[in-house]
Design a protein around this motif. Structure first.
Motif, PDB file in Angstrom:
ATOM      1  N   ALA A  97       5.487  -8.065 -15.211  1.00  0.00           N
ATOM      2  CA  ALA A  97       4.967  -7.417 -14.013  1.00  0.00           C
ATOM      3  C   ALA A  97       5.778  -7.816 -12.785  1.00  0.00           C
ATOM      4  CB  ALA A  97       3.506  -7.793 -13.815  1.00  0.00           C
ATOM      5  N   PHE A  98       5.965  -6.856 -11.898  1.00  0.00           N
ATOM      6  CA  PHE A  98       6.704  -7.095 -10.658  1.00  0.00           C
ATOM      7  C   PHE A  98       5.975  -6.405  -9.505  1.00  0.00           C
ATOM      8  CE2 PHE A  98       9.640  -7.426 -14.118  1.00  0.00           C
ATOM      9  CZ  PHE A  98      10.538  -8.422 -13.766  1.00  0.00           C
ATOM     10  N   VAL A  99       5.985  -7.037  -8.336  1.00  0.00           N
ATOM     11  CA  VAL A  99       5.437  -6.376  -7.154  1.00  0.00           C
ATOM     12  C   VAL A  99       6.263  -5.123  -6.898  1.00  0.00           C
ATOM     13  CG1 VAL A  99       4.957  -6.572  -4.686  1.00  0.00           C
ATOM     14  CG2 VAL A  99       4.675  -8.573  -6.165  1.00  0.00           C
ATOM     15  N   HIS A 100       5.568  -4.023  -6.664  1.00  0.00           N
ATOM     16  CA  HIS A 100       6.273  -2.760  -6.434  1.00  0.00           C
ATOM     17  C   HIS A 100       7.215  -2.872  -5.241  1.00  0.00           C
ATOM     18  CE1 HIS A 100       7.073   1.502  -6.379  1.00  0.00           C
ATOM     19  NE2 HIS A 100       6.647   1.597  -5.132  1.00  0.00           N
ATOM     20  N   LEU A 101       8.390  -2.340  -5.401  1.00  0.00           N
ATOM     21  CA  LEU A 101       9.376  -2.313  -4.320  1.00  0.00           C
ATOM     22  C   LEU A 101       9.332  -0.917  -3.706  1.00  0.00           C
ATOM     23  CD1 LEU A 101      11.600  -4.059  -3.003  1.00  0.00           C
ATOM     24  CD2 LEU A 101      13.226  -3.009  -4.577  1.00  0.00           C
ATOM     25  N   PRO A 102       8.700  -0.761  -2.560  1.00  0.00           N
ATOM     26  CA  PRO A 102       8.523   0.585  -1.997  1.00  0.00           C
ATOM     27  C   PRO A 102       9.850   1.175  -1.531  1.00  0.00           C
ATOM     28  CG  PRO A 102       7.840  -1.059  -0.401  1.00  0.00           C
ATOM     29  CD  PRO A 102       8.145  -1.800  -1.668  1.00  0.00           C
ATOM     30  N   THR A 103       9.992   2.460  -1.740  1.00  0.00           N
ATOM     31  CA  THR A 103      11.175   3.150  -1.237  1.00  0.00           C
ATOM     32  C   THR A 103      10.909   3.602   0.196  1.00  0.00           C
ATOM     33  OG1 THR A 103      10.418   5.336  -1.940  1.00  0.00           O
ATOM     34  CG2 THR A 103      11.626   4.013  -3.564  1.00  0.00           C
ATOM     35  N   ASP A 104      11.967   3.867   0.930  1.00  0.00           N
ATOM     36  CA  ASP A 104      11.810   4.366   2.289  1.00  0.00           C
ATOM     37  C   ASP A 104      11.099   5.718   2.291  1.00  0.00           C
ATOM     38  OD1 ASP A 104      12.937   2.140   3.363  1.00  0.00           O
ATOM     39  OD2 ASP A 104      14.574   3.168   4.383  1.00  0.00           O
ATOM     40  N   GLU A 105      11.296   6.492   1.240  1.00  0.00           N
ATOM     41  CA  GLU A 105      10.638   7.793   1.158  1.00  0.00           C
ATOM     42  C   GLU A 105       9.125   7.629   1.032  1.00  0.00           C
ATOM     43  OE1 GLU A 105      10.683  11.926  -1.505  1.00  0.00           O
ATOM     44  OE2 GLU A 105      11.935  10.217  -2.090  1.00  0.00           O
ATOM     45  N   GLU A 106       8.706   6.653   0.212  1.00  0.00           N
ATOM     46  CA  GLU A 106       7.274   6.383   0.067  1.00  0.00           C
ATOM     47  C   GLU A 106       6.663   5.969   1.408  1.00  0.00           C
ATOM     48  OE1 GLU A 106       7.316   4.771  -4.575  1.00  0.00           O
ATOM     49  OE2 GLU A 106       7.190   3.368  -2.908  1.00  0.00           O
TER      50      GLU A 106
END
Length: 245
Positions: free
Chosen positions: A97-106
């Protein structure tokens, strides 16, 4: 042959049922059950992600999290699965499991929606706020300024969320409040890395906004909130750790 004991309550002298602890008794109370452990663990992990104690992209080891929270691995595993379904965690086969890495688009999509909702909220708040409400707004503003001077990121994020939440409350629109509530946690997640860089500018904008609300100027409140949320969106894209093209 004896009859089995009746499951019904005893009857008093009048023939009426006099069950002990009658449901109609004014003294009767519902038993307050503590939240299930899996819910408590979920909330704790969500908050650690939102305040960036657990940073985007960080590997989440069940055993380490269980030890940190003082629980077994099972509720941690259940919490991670729920966080994955809500977009906070990525579960990668054979990796964990990994903390989600948000994209700039998100971020852009969320902050754009937030701008639409909160702009309308500010407009309605200006038409509804009482003198007491304005006093409360200035109290929340003061809490933010105090956190800003102390360079307290967590305090800034909390004060910002509280101020915006109260403006939403003043809108008087339950549907609008529900929709804003759905994005509140994720907004706090995106806001954390820019709370201090936005700092003085953000709270100066809050000052303008409260003044507009206090005057009952719906158009000005709407315009100021639109500008305020747009600057926050831009600041997120310009944050120091933002990827460069």
């Amino acid at each position: 042959m004896s009859q089995p004991a009746s499951p019904l309550p005893d009857r008093g002298p009048t023939g009426r049922r006099t069950a002990k602890g009658s449901l109609s008794s004014t003294a009767a109370k519902r038993v307050e059950r503590p939240a299930p452990l899996r819910q408590v663990v979920y909330e704790a992990l969500a908050e650690l992600i939102i305040n960036r104690t657990l940073e985007p992209g960080q590997h989440l080891v069940e055993a380490d999290l269980a030890e940190y929270l003082g629980v077994s691995r099972q509720p941690v595993r259940e919490a991670l699965q729920r966080l994955q379904s809500e977009g906070w965690v990525d579960l990668r086969p054979a990796q964990g499991a990994f903390v989600h890495l948000p994209t700039d688009e998100e971020a852009d999509q969320l902050l754009s929606v937030r701008s639409v909702l909160e702009t309308h909220s500010a407009k309605l708040a200006a038409g509804n706020a009482t003198a007491d409400d304005v006093v409360r707004l200035w109290e929340l503003q003061k809490a933010g300024i105090t956190a800003l001077r102390a360079e307290d990121t967590e305090g800034l994020v909390a004060a910002n969320a509280a101020l915006h939440a109260f403006i939403t409350q003043l809108s008087g629109n339950a549907v609008l409040a529900e929709l804003i509530g759905l994005v509140d946690r994720r907004v706090r997640w995106y806001y954390t890395p820019i709370a201090r860089p936005r700092g003085k500018d953000a709270w100066n904008e809050h000052d303008e906004l409260i003044n507009a609300i206090s005057r009952g100027n719906a158009e000005a409140a709407e315009e100021i909130m639109a500008r305020h949320t747009e600057r926050t969106r831009q600041a997120y894209h310009e944050r120091p750790e933002a990827p460069r093209s």
